[in-house]
Write a protein that holds these residues in place. Structure first.
Motif, PDB file in Angstrom:
ATOM      1  N   TYR A   1      40.167  32.325  40.816  1.00 20.34           N
ATOM      2  CA  TYR A   1      40.764  33.917  40.021  1.00 20.34           C
ATOM      3  C   TYR A   1      40.002  34.729  39.945  1.00 20.34           C
ATOM      4  O   TYR A   1      39.020  34.504  39.015  1.00 20.34           O
TER       5      TYR A   1
ATOM      6  N   TYR B   1      50.442  38.137  36.316  1.00 16.92           N
ATOM      7  CA  TYR B   1      49.521  37.972  37.568  1.00 16.92           C
ATOM      8  C   TYR B   1      48.368  37.223  37.311  1.00 16.92           C
ATOM      9  O   TYR B   1      47.474  38.116  36.539  1.00 16.92           O
TER      10      TYR B   1
ATOM     11  N   TRP C   1      44.677  37.550  40.255  1.00 18.91           N
ATOM     12  CA  TRP C   1      44.174  38.002  41.480  1.00 18.91           C
ATOM     13  C   TRP C   1      42.238  37.162  42.210  1.00 18.91           C
ATOM     14  O   TRP C   1      42.417  37.342  41.127  1.00 18.91           O
TER      15      TRP C   1
ATOM     16  N   GLN D   1      44.401  38.504  46.871  1.00 11.28           N
ATOM     17  CA  GLN D   1      45.769  37.857  47.478  1.00 11.28           C
ATOM     18  C   GLN D   1      46.123  38.367  45.412  1.00 11.28           C
ATOM     19  O   GLN D   1      45.652  37.345  44.719  1.00 11.28           O
ATOM     20  N   ASP D   2      47.712  38.429  45.166  1.00  8.85           N
ATOM     21  CA  ASP D   2      48.323  37.956  43.789  1.00  8.85           C
ATOM     22  C   ASP D   2      49.037  36.753  43.622  1.00  8.85           C
ATOM     23  O   ASP D   2      49.736  36.192  44.318  1.00  8.85           O
TER      24      ASP D   2
END
Length: 460
Positions: free
Chosen positions: A42, A49, A51, A56-57
């Motif tokens: 990450y 959230y 990413w 991409q979340d």
């Protein structure tokens, strides 16, 4: 100025994260993450959230085991920490009285008006340790009662009131404390009659398995404890600060006023570790009974300025953004939508909890084909099916969840309290897709299940 450059260091060595952990820290952590496919990278986080490096979340339904109550990097908490660092306060002199600890204690106590004083430490387990020590000293008794399956921390004192043998094994001898079945008032009274009980420590909703105390149990337990001059200790480390739709989870039941309350996790804002033990005036005055005893219980980093600033900012945000009411409203929406699926899926047995602390329990199916697959997993290791659900939620739907404890077929949802209808929709849709796959004739889930079985058998 020094030559230290954190940004450059992370850019140069950040890719070694799993190798560094394997070499220098708990070597089983990267092994476990690789096995279940959780070895993600990450890159940044905001709110509810994450990413990854591909942009991409991922929806966070774990919140750092409840630490990230306001989500990650809330701007108000960030600004408070910038402000306190810029203020260059004379922190931790140990021989003065800084204003921030007093202000945070004053504010915390407004949410528990029957309590009078606060001790600040650095974690949830320290908050529990403080409560155990204070209860023993204030009552002059040595024994603490706790519930089976409880989790109160992993330092030696809190481990003594941990209801899970897997955490206790190999660390004996522990303190002489006694486990009870949650809800068993007869057993509680029987132990209290022995006259050596200092207190009873209880989670209003057990984190392991997400089991709320039975209706009326806390009030009745409190009456029994006080009748026998013992104390009620509420462990609100995970359930407190709005998690269950009340500021404290014990407030769900009228008339419950614990003698000591343990707080941590979300109070930190996700930045600076902090723990707090709230208690009645007479308990603190017994512990700190003279100037000779002024440091009889203390913590080197307790009440540091950064932690206090973060705590004050968190409470301000909770009021300004009506976080507790939001958690109650969103939690009921999420729980009701998941509960509506119980009749649809035979592998889904129960959905329970309060606010944004929800347990999803799986169980033995009725149909012959599914029952055979279920039995295969159970024979290898109980809890594998829940892990089978957790993995595709992450891998296919980019939603981070986890099981609620070892050998349990329960997933615990403890997302940031700031989530709303959009996040509820995303989770329910993803969970429905995973359950459809699990109930199908083939399904990638069961292929992964066979892999987990092999791994489980290899580690025996």
């Amino acid at each position: 100025m020094t030559g230290f450059d954190l940004t450059a260091l992370l850019a140069e060595r950040g890719g070694e994260r799993y190798e560094l952990h394997a070499r220098h820290l708990n070597h089983q952590l990267p092994r476990m993450l690789h096995t279940i496919g959780f070895d993600k990278v990450y890159e940044r986080a905001q709110g509810a959230y994450f990413w990854d490096t591909d942009g991409q979340d991922y929806l966070d339904m774990l919140a750092g085991f409840g630490v990230m109550g306001l989500g990650r990097h809330h701007p108000v908490v960030r600004q408070a920490l910038h402000d306190v660092l810029d203020a260059e306060l004379p922190d931790l002199t140990r021989f003065d009285c800084q204003p921030l600890p007093g202000l945070l204690a004053e504010k915390l106590l407004t949410y528990a008006p029957h309590l009078d004083r606060v001790f600040f430490g650095n974690s949830g387990t320290e908050a529990v340790e403080t409560a155990l020590k204070f209860a023993r000293y204030a009552t002059g008794r040595g024994r603490i009662l706790y519930c089976t399956h409880a989790f109160h921390g992993l330092t030696t004192g809190s481990l003594s009131v941990n209801g899970e043998d897997g955490f206790r094994d190999g660390f004996a001898p522990l303190l002489p404390d006694t486990a009870l079945e949650m809800g068993d008032l007869d057993a509680l009274e029987r132990e209290l009659k022995r006259g050596d009980v200092a207190g009873f420590v209880v989670e209003p909703i057990q984190g392991k398995g997400v089991h709320p105390t039975p209706p009326g149990f806390l009030r009745a337990a409190q009456e029994l404890l006080h009748r026998h001059q013992a104390l009620l200790i509420a462990d609100e480390v995970q359930t407190g600060l709005g998690r269950t739709g009340d500021f404290f989870a014990y407030q769900h039941e009228d008339g419950v006023e614990p003698d000591l309350v343990c707080v941590a996790k979300a109070l930190s804002g996700g930045y600076v570790p902090v723990g707090a033990t709230l208690g009645k005036d007479w308990i603190f005055k017994k512990v700190y009974s003279s100037m000779d005893r002024v440091l009889v219980h203390s913590a080197s980093f307790g009440a540091n300025a950064q932690a206090m600033a973060a705590g004050l900012a968190v409470l301000s945000v909770m009021e300004d953004e009506q976080i507790v009411a939001g958690a109650r409203r969103t939690g009921e929406l999420l729980r009701s939508r998941l509960a509506a699926l119980v009749d649809k899926y035979e592998l889904l047995h129960d959905v329970r909890g309060r606010g944004l602390m929800i347990g999803i329990e799986f169980g033995r199916p009725k149909s012959l084909g599914l029952r055979g697959r279920w039995t295969m997993l159970q024979a290898a290791r109980k809890g594998l099916f829940a892990q089978m659900v957790v993995v595709p939620l992450l891998q296919r739907h980019r939603i981070l969840t986890q099981v609620s404890g070892d050998h349990l077929e329960v997933i615990k949802l403890i997302p940031p309290l700031i989530i709303g209808e959009r996040e509820v929709d995303r989770f329910v849709e993803a969970f429905t897709a995973v359950m459809d796959d699990a109930h199908g004739s083939g399904g990638l889930m069961w292929d992964f299940g066979r892999t987990l079985v092999k791994q489980a058998l290899q580690t025996r």
